[in-house]
Scaffold this motif. Structure first.
Motif, PDB file in Angstrom:
ATOM      1  N   TRP A   1     -15.825  11.727 -12.398  1.00  0.00           N
ATOM      2  CA  TRP A   1     -15.957  11.491 -13.941  1.00  0.00           C
ATOM      3  C   TRP A   1     -16.953  10.329 -13.976  1.00  0.00           C
ATOM      4  O   TRP A   1     -16.768   9.455 -13.284  1.00  0.00           O
ATOM      5  CB  TRP A   1     -14.711  11.210 -14.400  1.00  0.00           C
TER       6      TRP A   1
ATOM      7  N   TYR B   1     -17.876  10.301 -21.712  1.00  0.00           N
ATOM      8  CA  TYR B   1     -17.358  10.524 -20.441  1.00  0.00           C
ATOM      9  C   TYR B   1     -17.962  12.078 -19.936  1.00  0.00           C
ATOM     10  O   TYR B   1     -17.715  12.847 -20.875  1.00  0.00           O
ATOM     11  CB  TYR B   1     -15.805  10.262 -20.616  1.00  0.00           C
ATOM     12  N   TYR B   2     -18.288  12.201 -18.705  1.00  0.00           N
ATOM     13  CA  TYR B   2     -18.919  13.461 -18.257  1.00  0.00           C
ATOM     14  C   TYR B   2     -18.023  13.636 -16.974  1.00  0.00           C
ATOM     15  O   TYR B   2     -17.664  12.912 -16.116  1.00  0.00           O
ATOM     16  CB  TYR B   2     -20.381  13.203 -18.031  1.00  0.00           C
ATOM     17  N   CYS B   3     -17.883  14.903 -16.830  1.00  0.00           N
ATOM     18  CA  CYS B   3     -17.417  15.570 -15.540  1.00  0.00           C
ATOM     19  C   CYS B   3     -18.656  16.224 -14.847  1.00  0.00           C
ATOM     20  O   CYS B   3     -19.593  16.492 -15.332  1.00  0.00           O
ATOM     21  CB  CYS B   3     -16.414  16.885 -16.070  1.00  0.00           C
TER      22      CYS B   3
ATOM     23  N   LEU C   1     -19.107  23.405 -16.437  1.00  0.00           N
ATOM     24  CA  LEU C   1     -17.995  22.532 -16.784  1.00  0.00           C
ATOM     25  C   LEU C   1     -17.881  22.154 -18.456  1.00  0.00           C
ATOM     26  O   LEU C   1     -19.008  21.810 -18.754  1.00  0.00           O
ATOM     27  CB  LEU C   1     -18.081  21.115 -15.993  1.00  0.00           C
TER      28      LEU C   1
ATOM     29  N   TRP D   1     -23.495  19.336 -14.645  1.00  0.00           N
ATOM     30  CA  TRP D   1     -22.881  18.452 -15.679  1.00  0.00           C
ATOM     31  C   TRP D   1     -22.168  19.161 -16.691  1.00  0.00           C
ATOM     32  O   TRP D   1     -22.504  19.974 -17.020  1.00  0.00           O
ATOM     33  CB  TRP D   1     -23.714  17.579 -16.271  1.00  0.00           C
TER      34      TRP D   1
ATOM     35  N   GLN E   1      -6.265  17.315 -10.073  1.00  0.00           N
ATOM     36  CA  GLN E   1      -6.882  18.637 -10.266  1.00  0.00           C
ATOM     37  C   GLN E   1      -5.637  19.727 -10.215  1.00  0.00           C
ATOM     38  O   GLN E   1      -4.640  19.550  -9.449  1.00  0.00           O
ATOM     39  CB  GLN E   1      -7.905  18.977  -9.284  1.00  0.00           C
TER      40      GLN E   1
ATOM     41  N   GLU F   1     -15.759  19.756 -20.697  1.00  0.00           N
ATOM     42  CA  GLU F   1     -14.751  18.392 -20.883  1.00  0.00           C
ATOM     43  C   GLU F   1     -14.078  18.367 -22.325  1.00  0.00           C
ATOM     44  O   GLU F   1     -14.562  19.090 -23.276  1.00  0.00           O
ATOM     45  CB  GLU F   1     -15.468  17.049 -21.188  1.00  0.00           C
TER      46      GLU F   1
ATOM     47  N   ILE G   1      -7.129  10.478 -11.207  1.00  0.00           N
ATOM     48  CA  ILE G   1      -7.852  11.528 -11.428  1.00  0.00           C
ATOM     49  C   ILE G   1      -7.096  12.721 -10.595  1.00  0.00           C
ATOM     50  O   ILE G   1      -6.607  12.439  -9.540  1.00  0.00           O
ATOM     51  CB  ILE G   1      -9.354  11.575 -10.579  1.00  0.00           C
TER      52      ILE G   1
ATOM     53  N   THR H   1      -9.141  23.330 -13.068  1.00  0.00           N
ATOM     54  CA  THR H   1      -9.205  21.981 -14.006  1.00  0.00           C
ATOM     55  C   THR H   1      -9.005  20.595 -13.481  1.00  0.00           C
ATOM     56  O   THR H   1      -8.225  20.344 -12.382  1.00  0.00           O
ATOM     57  CB  THR H   1      -8.240  22.076 -15.152  1.00  0.00           C
TER      58      THR H   1
ATOM     59  N   CYS I   1     -11.466  18.610 -17.664  1.00  0.00           N
ATOM     60  CA  CYS I   1     -12.861  19.263 -17.180  1.00  0.00           C
ATOM     61  C   CYS I   1     -12.451  20.693 -16.703  1.00  0.00           C
ATOM     62  O   CYS I   1     -11.963  20.912 -15.482  1.00  0.00           O
ATOM     63  CB  CYS I   1     -13.437  18.336 -16.267  1.00  0.00           C
TER      64      CYS I   1
ATOM     65  N   MET J   1     -15.617  16.654  -7.153  1.00  0.00           N
ATOM     66  CA  MET J   1     -15.787  16.602  -8.635  1.00  0.00           C
ATOM     67  C   MET J   1     -15.516  14.978  -9.084  1.00  0.00           C
ATOM     68  O   MET J   1     -14.656  14.350  -8.722  1.00  0.00           O
ATOM     69  CB  MET J   1     -14.384  17.242  -8.950  1.00  0.00           C
TER      70      MET J   1
END
Length: 121
Positions: free
Chosen positions: A36, A93-95, A4, A111, A71, A6, A69, A77, A22, A34
């Motif tokens: 965030w 910020y993490y996906c 992944l 991650w 997709q 970001e 959110i 993505t 992402c 999925m």
């Protein structure tokens, strides 16, 4: 293994907007829920928003009504549209790809590396 990546973070003023992306390495990400997450200095990582393969979404109370959110399966993505940003939204910020529809970091399998969002007042 799902990779992944970001992108889309940056610095904005309070009230501004950003869209995070992402990108997944392949379409196996659709097997996961999925999410965030974000982590501010000195704070625990918290779930912000999640989406399952059917497009069902979940949001943390602090962002509901401001973040969206979504997709794009054709692009592998997941996006996080962030509106009405506040200084309290400042964080990395993490996906993540999560094995169950539970927006908690301990359930994440994969991650991304994170993207920084900074909101100034």
């Amino acid at each position: 293994q799902v990779q992944l990546v970001e992108s889309g973070g940056g610095a904005v003023q309070s009230g501004g907007s950003l869209r995070l992306s992402c990108a997944a390495s392949d379409d196996t990400y659709r097997n996961y829920y999925m999410g965030w997450f974000r982590q501010a200095p000195g704070k625990e990582r918290e779930g912000v928003a999640g989406i399952d393969s059917d497009g069902n979404t979940d949001y943390a109370g602090s962002v509901k009504g401001r973040f969206i959110i979504s997709q794009d399966n054709a692009k592998n993505t997941v996006y996080l549209q962030m509106n009405s940003l506040e200084p309290e939204d400042t964080a990395m910020y993490y996906c993540a790809a999560i094995w169950a529809r539970i927006l908690l970091s301990r359930y994440a399998t994969y991650w991304g590396q994170g993207t920084q969002v900074t909101v100034s007042s």
